[in-house]
Design a protein around this motif. Sequence first.
Motif, PDB file in Angstrom:
ATOM      1  N   ALA A 159     -52.416 -35.793  21.545  1.00  0.00           N
ATOM      2  CA  ALA A 159     -53.155 -34.733  22.219  1.00  0.00           C
ATOM      3  C   ALA A 159     -53.870 -33.820  21.224  1.00  0.00           C
ATOM      4  N   ILE A 160     -53.184 -33.476  20.137  1.00  0.00           N
ATOM      5  CA  ILE A 160     -53.803 -32.637  19.111  1.00  0.00           C
ATOM      6  C   ILE A 160     -54.989 -33.349  18.477  1.00  0.00           C
ATOM      7  N   ASN A 161     -54.843 -34.627  18.162  1.00  0.00           N
ATOM      8  CA  ASN A 161     -55.939 -35.376  17.548  1.00  0.00           C
ATOM      9  C   ASN A 161     -57.127 -35.506  18.480  1.00  0.00           C
ATOM     10  N   GLU A 162     -56.886 -35.666  19.771  1.00  0.00           N
ATOM     11  CA  GLU A 162     -57.987 -35.731  20.728  1.00  0.00           C
ATOM     12  C   GLU A 162     -58.698 -34.389  20.843  1.00  0.00           C
ATOM     13  N   TRP A 163     -57.922 -33.296  20.756  1.00  0.00           N
ATOM     14  CA  TRP A 163     -58.502 -31.974  20.845  1.00  0.00           C
ATOM     15  C   TRP A 163     -59.381 -31.659  19.636  1.00  0.00           C
TER      16      TRP A 163
END
Length: 91
Positions: free
Chosen positions: A86-90
Amino acid sequence: MDELPPALPAEHGGAAIRPLAERGYTLAEVARHTEAVAEYTRALAFLDQYADRITPNIAGFARVGAETAIGLAHAPAHETTVLVTAINEWL
């Protein structure tokens, strides 16, 4: 590495925190989470002790990184993977 030399300028205090954080990361990578948390806690204590000798933005990023790593060390593997994804997608 628990003490900064008295003459160490503030801009080099950030370099002193890096080995502590890297050791915590290495311990977490080999699933030694209890030891990793202890190392990150040591890094946070170091930041508290030498806050006046470390550039504020470096201290801030180091603190966020250590606190996040402590949280990740406590999370089950699946939840960690979901969070990192999720962090990498954000980003």
